[in-house]
Design a protein around this motif. Structure first.
Motif, mmCIF file in Angstrom:
data_model
loop_
_atom_site.group_PDB
_atom_site.id
_atom_site.type_symbol
_atom_site.label_atom_id
_atom_site.label_comp_id
_atom_site.label_asym_id
_atom_site.label_seq_id
_atom_site.Cartn_x
_atom_site.Cartn_y
_atom_site.Cartn_z
ATOM 1 N N VAL A 184 2.495 2.336 -3.588
ATOM 2 C CA VAL A 184 1.757 1.547 -4.580
ATOM 3 C C VAL A 184 0.586 2.354 -5.138
ATOM 4 C CG1 VAL A 184 0.252 -0.465 -4.865
ATOM 5 C CG2 VAL A 184 2.429 -0.701 -3.659
ATOM 6 N N LEU A 185 -0.119 3.062 -4.236
ATOM 7 C CA LEU A 185 -1.219 3.909 -4.681
ATOM 8 C C LEU A 185 -0.705 5.018 -5.607
ATOM 9 C CD1 LEU A 185 -4.203 4.700 -4.539
ATOM 10 C CD2 LEU A 185 -3.659 6.049 -2.488
ATOM 11 N N ALA A 186 0.424 5.615 -5.240
ATOM 12 C CA ALA A 186 1.005 6.670 -6.080
ATOM 13 C C ALA A 186 1.452 6.116 -7.433
ATOM 14 C CB ALA A 186 2.192 7.315 -5.360
ATOM 15 N N PHE A 187 2.024 4.898 -7.409
ATOM 16 C CA PHE A 187 2.475 4.274 -8.660
ATOM 17 C C PHE A 187 1.323 4.112 -9.643
ATOM 18 C CE2 PHE A 187 2.871 0.354 -11.133
ATOM 19 C CZ PHE A 187 4.030 0.602 -11.850
ATOM 20 N N PHE A 188 0.221 3.535 -9.180
ATOM 21 C CA PHE A 188 -0.912 3.328 -10.083
ATOM 22 C C PHE A 188 -1.592 4.638 -10.452
ATOM 23 C CE2 PHE A 188 -0.578 -1.061 -8.512
ATOM 24 C CZ PHE A 188 -0.622 -1.736 -9.726
ATOM 25 N N SER A 189 -1.594 5.605 -9.550
ATOM 26 C CA SER A 189 -2.189 6.905 -9.864
ATOM 27 C C SER A 189 -1.396 7.600 -10.958
ATOM 28 C CB SER A 189 -2.238 7.779 -8.610
ATOM 29 O OG SER A 189 -3.040 7.204 -7.612
ATOM 30 N N PHE A 190 -0.077 7.634 -10.810
ATOM 31 C CA PHE A 190 0.779 8.257 -11.817
ATOM 32 C C PHE A 190 0.653 7.526 -13.150
ATOM 33 C CE2 PHE A 190 4.070 11.206 -9.853
ATOM 34 C CZ PHE A 190 3.273 11.510 -8.758
ATOM 35 N N PRO A 225 13.565 5.910 -3.241
ATOM 36 C CA PRO A 225 13.894 6.531 -1.944
ATOM 37 C C PRO A 225 13.625 5.610 -0.762
ATOM 38 C CG PRO A 225 12.694 8.072 -3.327
ATOM 39 C CD PRO A 225 12.625 6.752 -4.013
ATOM 40 N N LEU A 226 12.525 4.839 -0.823
ATOM 41 C CA LEU A 226 12.214 3.939 0.285
ATOM 42 C C LEU A 226 13.285 2.870 0.431
ATOM 43 C CD1 LEU A 226 10.012 3.278 2.419
ATOM 44 C CD2 LEU A 226 9.030 1.714 0.737
ATOM 45 N N ILE A 227 13.732 2.327 -0.722
ATOM 46 C CA ILE A 227 14.773 1.296 -0.662
ATOM 47 C C ILE A 227 16.109 1.894 -0.250
ATOM 48 C CG2 ILE A 227 16.041 -0.380 -2.061
ATOM 49 C CD1 ILE A 227 13.487 -0.649 -3.786
ATOM 50 N N ALA A 228 16.421 3.088 -0.792
ATOM 51 C CA ALA A 228 17.696 3.738 -0.457
ATOM 52 C C ALA A 228 17.763 4.118 1.012
ATOM 53 C CB ALA A 228 17.882 4.977 -1.322
ATOM 54 N N ASP A 282 14.276 1.417 4.424
ATOM 55 C CA ASP A 282 13.020 1.404 5.179
ATOM 56 C C ASP A 282 12.007 0.481 4.494
ATOM 57 O OD1 ASP A 282 11.375 2.089 7.253
ATOM 58 O OD2 ASP A 282 10.677 3.981 6.358
ATOM 59 N N VAL A 283 12.517 -0.646 4.006
ATOM 60 C CA VAL A 283 11.679 -1.538 3.201
ATOM 61 C C VAL A 283 10.609 -2.240 4.022
ATOM 62 C CG1 VAL A 283 13.439 -1.928 1.450
ATOM 63 C CG2 VAL A 283 13.380 -3.384 3.483
ATOM 64 N N TYR A 284 10.681 -2.195 5.326
ATOM 65 C CA TYR A 284 9.683 -2.853 6.173
ATOM 66 C C TYR A 284 8.563 -1.915 6.598
ATOM 67 C CZ TYR A 284 13.249 -6.478 6.402
ATOM 68 O OH TYR A 284 14.172 -7.432 6.071
ATOM 69 N N ASN A 285 8.574 -0.712 6.055
ATOM 70 C CA ASN A 285 7.534 0.275 6.372
ATOM 71 C C ASN A 285 6.310 -0.005 5.498
ATOM 72 O OD1 ASN A 285 5.905 2.524 6.777
ATOM 73 N ND2 ASN A 285 7.653 3.933 6.936
ATOM 74 N N LEU A 286 5.378 -0.790 6.013
ATOM 75 C CA LEU A 286 4.216 -1.191 5.220
ATOM 76 C C LEU A 286 3.329 -0.005 4.855
ATOM 77 C CD1 LEU A 286 3.199 -4.513 7.038
ATOM 78 C CD2 LEU A 286 4.618 -4.213 5.001
ATOM 79 N N GLU A 287 3.228 0.972 5.739
ATOM 80 C CA GLU A 287 2.406 2.149 5.451
ATOM 81 C C GLU A 287 2.960 2.920 4.258
ATOM 82 O OE1 GLU A 287 0.727 6.190 7.682
ATOM 83 O OE2 GLU A 287 1.902 4.709 8.798
ATOM 84 N N ALA A 288 4.294 3.046 4.215
ATOM 85 C CA ALA A 288 4.927 3.740 3.095
ATOM 86 C C ALA A 288 4.745 2.952 1.799
ATOM 87 C CB ALA A 288 6.417 3.948 3.386
#
Length: 321
Positions: free
Chosen positions: A222-228, A205-208, A211-217
């Motif tokens: 990344v946190l969600a990726f490792f958590s999942f 969704p971020l790439i689509a 909004d790839v320059y949104n560092l906060e997102a």
């Protein structure tokens, strides 16, 4: 001159596991409510805990992960006429079953519900039975130092770093069985890191949205990726622990009834054979008379439902059966 008796430890030495941990896992899987009584048993002593766990669970000695290198060496010692003794802190009922299965030991010494035969207690029992320096001892942990101090020779089996030197300080080390190497590849298999690739969909969704320059997102994703990913890995590990006994069986024996879980079906060619068996099983369902007479859409729906039910049956069975 006859060689002294050779005494062999069980947990971590003769087998690549600990029977206390195995029994506790089996109790949690088969009789989960009884796990609430573990603190009560432990308050009465570790020997009582082991006895209670052993009386409520069944361990099949054929499925245990034996140290094949040590076992081969012990058979060689036995063939030379040496007397072998299995001495373990595990409960006697478990030790007797393993000794009967291996048909290798002349005597068994084990915890009996009153005495926890470990560390100094094991050393005292062996000295009382065979005399000081009257036996050789094979062990693997810091707790065995108390025994090696009274042994004629020490056999160190897959010990952690530094234990060989400690054993040499209290006894004569005659044999060392090196520890099996465990590197990053072992952890990758345990954690199923390749399954983490699915969670890369979180970034779509971020790439689509361009909004790839949104560092906060990016930080949150990344946190969600490792958590999942770590949550998924914990489920795989829990499933592995619940299925220890069945996963140790040869793949041919595991897959007489399709388990619908390719991850536990061995490797390469064996896994492919199991996958073929699974597909044939589903095909038999699809070709049954009652389904063949139904419309195409209903047949597809029934086949999918059957597949899901078989998956669900195995998942539930691994927890409660």
């Amino acid at each position: 001159m006859d060689q002294p008796v050779l005494v062999v430890d069980l947990d971590g030495t003769l087998i690549h596991t600990d029977m206390l941990h195995e029994s506790a896992l089996k109790l949690f899987r088969d009789r989960p409510l009884d796990t609430l009584r573990i603190p009560l048993w432990l308050s009465r002593g570790k020997a009582v805990l082991k006895e209670q766990l052993a009386s409520r669970t069944h361990v099949d000695p054929k499925t245990l992960p034996y140290n094949t290198a040590l076992l081969s060496w012990l058979k060689g010692q036995k063939s030379e006429g040496r007397r072998l003794v299995l001495c373990t802190a595990s409960d006697r009922s478990i030790a007797d079953g393993i000794a009967r299965h291996l048909d290798l030991f002349d005597e068994v010494m084990a915890s009996d519900g009153t005495l926890n035969l470990a560390g100094p207690q094991k050393a005292q029992a062996l000295v009382a039975r065979f005399g000081d320096k009257g036996f050789d001892y094979a062990g693997n942990s810091e707790a065995d130092l108390a025994v090696w101090a009274h042994a004629r020779q020490a056999i160190v089996v897959e010990a952690p770093a530094g234990l060989v030197q400690k054993a040499a300080a209290v006894s004569t080390v005659s044999q060392v069985f090196e520890r099996r190497p465990t590197g990053p590849s072992a952890w990758r298999r345990v954690l199923r890191v390749h399954q983490w690739l699915k969670n890369l969909l979180l970034f779509v969704p971020l790439i689509a949205a361009h909004d790839v320059y949104n560092l906060e997102a990016w930080g949150a994703l990344v946190l969600a990726f490792f958590s999942f990913s770590l949550c998924a890995s914990s489920v795989y590990i829990a499933n592995d622990l619940m299925d220890l006994e069945s996963d140790r069986l040869p793949p041919r024996k595991r897959c007489i009834i399709p388990c619908m879980d390719f991850s536990t079906c061995g490797r390469s060619a064996q896994r492919e054979k199991c996958g073929t068996a699974h597909r044939k099983f589903i095909l038999q369902i699809a070709q049954s008379r009652s389904i063949k007479t139904a419309r195409k859409e209903i047949r597809l729906l029934l086949c999918c439902a059957g597949f899901c039910l078989l998956r669900l049956r195995r998942s539930i069975g691994s927890l409660f059966l």
